[in-house]
Write an enzyme that holds these catalytic residues in place. Structure first.
Site, PDB file in Angstrom:
ATOM      1  N   PHE A   1     -11.960 -58.287  -5.741  1.00 35.76           N
ATOM      2  CA  PHE A   1     -11.329 -59.324  -6.550  1.00 35.76           C
ATOM      3  C   PHE A   1     -10.662 -58.699  -7.777  1.00 35.76           C
ATOM      4  CE2 PHE A   1     -11.650 -62.473 -10.062  1.00 35.76           C
ATOM      5  CZ  PHE A   1     -10.698 -63.354  -9.578  1.00 35.76           C
ATOM      6  N   GLN A   2      -9.442 -59.083  -8.030  1.00 36.70           N
ATOM      7  CA  GLN A   2      -8.624 -58.554  -9.124  1.00 36.70           C
ATOM      8  C   GLN A   2      -8.542 -57.033  -9.103  1.00 36.70           C
ATOM      9  OE1 GLN A   2      -9.764 -60.548 -12.858  1.00 36.70           O
ATOM     10  NE2 GLN A   2      -8.233 -62.105 -12.377  1.00 36.70           N
TER      11      GLN A   2
ATOM     12  N   LYS B   1     -15.037 -50.642 -14.334  1.00 36.54           N
ATOM     13  CA  LYS B   1     -16.045 -51.374 -15.091  1.00 36.54           C
ATOM     14  C   LYS B   1     -17.326 -50.557 -15.288  1.00 36.54           C
ATOM     15  CE  LYS B   1     -17.856 -55.857 -15.916  1.00 36.54           C
ATOM     16  NZ  LYS B   1     -17.567 -57.279 -15.833  1.00 36.54           N
TER      17      LYS B   1
ATOM     18  N   MET C   1      26.259 -62.809 -20.081  1.00 38.90           N
ATOM     19  CA  MET C   1      26.814 -61.526 -19.661  1.00 38.90           C
ATOM     20  C   MET C   1      27.147 -61.544 -18.174  1.00 38.90           C
ATOM     21  SD  MET C   1      27.948 -58.718 -20.688  1.00 38.90           S
ATOM     22  CE  MET C   1      27.314 -57.932 -22.151  1.00 38.90           C
TER      23      MET C   1
ATOM     24  N   GLU D   1       0.470 -60.663 -20.389  1.00 40.07           N
ATOM     25  CA  GLU D   1       0.302 -59.216 -20.580  1.00 40.07           C
ATOM     26  C   GLU D   1       1.624 -58.487 -20.792  1.00 40.07           C
ATOM     27  OE1 GLU D   1      -1.252 -60.965 -18.246  1.00 40.07           O
ATOM     28  OE2 GLU D   1      -3.402 -60.543 -18.352  1.00 40.07           O
TER      29      GLU D   1
END
Lengths: 159, 564
Positions: free
Chosen positions: B111-112, B161, B477, B49
């Site tokens: 969940f999630q 949802k 760097m 993502e």
């Protein structure tokens, strides 16, 4: 220097948290914050007391204005305004100090709102100076607990 | 007609003219993915993502359009945070849609579930939790408006949802009315006149130009402003491309790794004209010694940027393009003064020319390949016309110093947040927006491994991005800072013999892999990679201990440059 800001915001969930996290994320301090619905139920008014020099206050005002849910920011300290705070003070009351507590409460136009064998609870409203003076006088008599609403404020006159 | 939340989302995206979604499916957004399938909406499946947000970001920066992402709830949403923070720091317009558990379960540790609105409050321009399907179309309209107007930025819309399943009458709002949001576009004409008075009086002016000029598509106006007045101009990292780097009035980049002449000019000038820049600490060095003898004019659309780090004498709040147009109108009406100022600053330009000759950007190409040489050759082979994305670190600075950008929206780099792993997905997004252009990711052997999985995306969609790894076997760097400030104690920066075989890796993903170890092979191999019809990765083994110079140590004044 201390500043009192009046902030008109959308009355939506999450707005208080946006304002609070703006202060914390930039290291600005909130001394007190008071928020409630206005006559228009879609809006809330916040009164925020904060501290900072001119540059910090400029940033605070600009950053508040940048929040999408903030509609108007007024720094009241630049003008004439009235401010009030409501305080509940629970005193340790004994036979010997009970009369003195009531006397001081009277002088500051306080009201006894609760009483028990060992305590006296006083309600008082006033500006910063008055509240500070009253607490100062009550301290030696034994304060058990203090709850303050934080300051609310409004510009004077027709402004 | 009644539509479900998922259908409303797709219809609204069509109304907004969205061409492509960068996303990754999951449980909470299954219904949206079903509508994407049915509507045949263009969707690029990333492999992480974070890659989706950076790809949408590269798409937005290179095209000027709003980039759109779609991810699922919980980990899908939290994986977008770095991408959002990157876009927020660099003012990139994005709308990111996240799935969310049903409203009844919010707060139940479902969940999630993640409180993504809470998590992203400080790294988005604004965010929304949609609680009622009736609000959905309005919120999407507002999200696109907020993302793309004023100082642009990412907006997140969290979609529970049940809201996606609920139905309502769909009508996409024509207009947006947000009480607390009215960006100022037109600069105050009195302030513009006052600023011009200062410009006409100045002897040693410098224009200091940032990403705001590119965001407001003001490169044309800037060119006219600079060339009409004959004022030298320096660009920030984000401003590269706003003005042709080879133009005699260009000083190149300023700041920590800026050119000698740019940093000297800003230190010695009597007037700074800041346009769409925000006085970042990597630009100013020690704040007290930044342009100590100069008055400062600051043009910016974001009032909070003005007088934040440096006290400004003449603030002009407005869109760079509009304000520059305001300037041009006054300048054209005032030819006499314009000629006078051109004459007055001649000695100043001569001084700058001396600085330029004294210390130009340079390197010595000896036996081992120098990274600067690779970047310079890339510039020559692509005639400076490619879109170049970078990772973060030495690769980013060498790309900025040696590629020579001439056009806006051709340099994509994480300037504010400094996000390693930005370059590859950003290049993918830019290639989606610009199918006919050459898109290159200039990378380091460290950074490229942060989002290497997106090679699969490039291969899947036949996006012929070219990844040029300047492989010095170090996190270069950081190593450079350890060399200079930590007595060469190279703590956890050496990647020698523990990096993957990048050629095999490219091949494993189905891309072409090349390796270059000799100077004479650099150009032919780059040519081969650029000509290859598909994504290609070139592993260039470069000098290990090459540093980026000039360098202003953090917190030092701009005049205290380390030159070699």
């Amino acid at each position: 220097m201390k500043h009192t800001l009046s902030v008109l915001v959308e009355n939506e969930f999450g707005v208080l948290s946006r304002v609070a996290s703006l202060f914390s994320a930039r290291g600005f301090n909130i001394e007190s914050l008071c928020v409630a619905e206005t006559l228009d139920p879609s809006l809330s008014l916040m009164t925020i007391v904060t501290r900072g020099d001119e540059m910090i206050m400029e940033q605070i005002t600009k950053q508040l204005n940048k929040l999408i849910n903030v509609i108007k920011v007024t720094d009241l300290s630049a003008r004439k305004f009235v401010d009030r705070e409501l305080v509940l003070i629970k005193m340790k009351a004994t036979k010997t100090n009970r009369a003195e507590i009531l006397r001081i409460s009277d002088i500051f136009r306080g009201k006894v709102v609760d009483v028990s064998h060992k305590t006296l609870t006083i309600e008082v409203t006033g500006d910063e100076g008055k509240i500070a003076a009253m607490i100062e006088l009550l301290k030696p008599l034994g304060i058990k607990e203090v709850a303050r609403t934080g300051k609310i404020a409004m510009l004077r006159g027709a402004q | 007609m009644k539509l479900t939340g998922s259908q409303i989302l797709i219809e609204s995206l069509k109304k907004e003219g969205v061409e492509v979604i960068f996303g990754y499916p999951g449980g909470a957004v299954l219904n949206i993915y079903d509508e994407i399938y049915k509507a045949k909406f263009r969707h690029i499946l990333v492999r992480h993502e974070q890659g989706a947000v950076h790809a949408a970001d590269g798409y937005a920066r290179s095209s000027g359009k709003v980039g759109v992402c779609l991810v699922t709830s919980g980990p899908g949403a939290t994986n977008t945070v770095t991408g959002l923070a990157t876009a927020y720091m660099d003012s990139v317009p994005l709308v990111v849609f996240t799935g969310q558990v049903p409203t009844l379960l919010i707060g139940n540790d479902a969940f999630q579930e993640a409180d993504i609105v809470g998590i992203t409050r400080s790294c988005t321009k604004h965010n929304y939790l949609v609680k009622d399907v009736k609000d959905l179309a309005r919120i999407i309209k507002e999200a696109f408006f907020i993302a793309s107007s004023g100082r642009p930025g990412p907006v997140l819309v969290d979609l529970p949802k049940n809201v996606l399943l609920d139905s309502t009458n769909f009508e996409y709002p024509e207009n947006v009315e947000i009480r607390g949001y009215h960006p100022t576009y037109k600069g105050h004409s009195f302030q513009i006149k006052r600023a011009l008075d200062l410009i006409y009086k100045s002897k040693r002016p410098v224009a200091y130009v940032g990403g705001g000029v590119i965001l407001s598509d003001a490169a044309k106006e800037l060119r006219e402003f600079i060339t009409t007045l004959g004022i030298p101009v320096t660009m920030t990292l984000m401003g590269l491309g706003a003005f042709p780097i080879r133009h005699p009035l260009s000083l190149g980049m300023l700041g920590m790794h800026g050119t000698f002449r740019a940093n000297m000019a800003i230190s010695e000038c009597d007037l700074v004209i800041a346009i769409g820049a925000r006085f970042d600490d990597r630009v100013t060095g020690k704040v007290d010694e930044f342009a100590p003898n100069a008055k400062i004019i600051h043009v910016d659309i974001d009032p909070t940027s003005i007088s934040k780090n440096i006290q400004v004498d003449i603030p002009i709040v407005g869109d760079c393009k509009q304000v520059l147009k305001g300037f041009l109108k006054e300048i054209r009406a005032n030819e006499e003064e314009t000629e006078k100022v051109q004459g007055r600053i001649k000695p100043w330009l001569e001084q700058i020319e001396k600085w330029k000759k004294k210390h130009a950007l340079a390197y010595d190409q000896e036996d081992v390949i120098k990274p600067q040489y690779v970047v310079e050759k890339l510039g020559e082979l692509t005639k400076g016309e490619a879109i170049v994305a970078t990772e973060v670190g030495q690769n980013q600075m060498w790309a900025a110093q040696f590629y020579e950008f001439n056009e806006p929206r051709t340099f994509l780099t994480s300037g504010g947040l400094g996000t390693m792993g930005y370059g590859l997905p950003a290049a993918i997004g830019a290639q989606v927006a610009n199918p006919d252009k050459i898109v290159i990711d200039i990378a380091g052997d460290g950074s490229i491994q942060m989002n290497i999985q997106e090679l699969a995306t490039a291969v899947q969609y036949r996006l012929p991005v070219k990844i040029i790894i300047l492989n010095n076997a170090y996190l270069g760097m950081v190593r450079q800072w350890q060399e200079l400030f930590f007595d060469r104690r190279y703590s956890y920066t050496c990647m020698e013999n523990i990096a993957p075989d990048f050629v095999k890796l490219a091949e494993a993903y189905g891309a072409a892999g090349f390796r270059v170890e000799k100077v004479k092979d650099v150009v032919p191999t780059l040519e081969k990679a650029l000509a290859y019809d598909g994504p290609a990765m070139v592993d260039v083994i470069v000098e290990k201990f090459e540093g980026v110079y000039p360098m202003v140590p953090a917190g030092a004044s701009l005049k205290q440059m380390l030159l070699v």
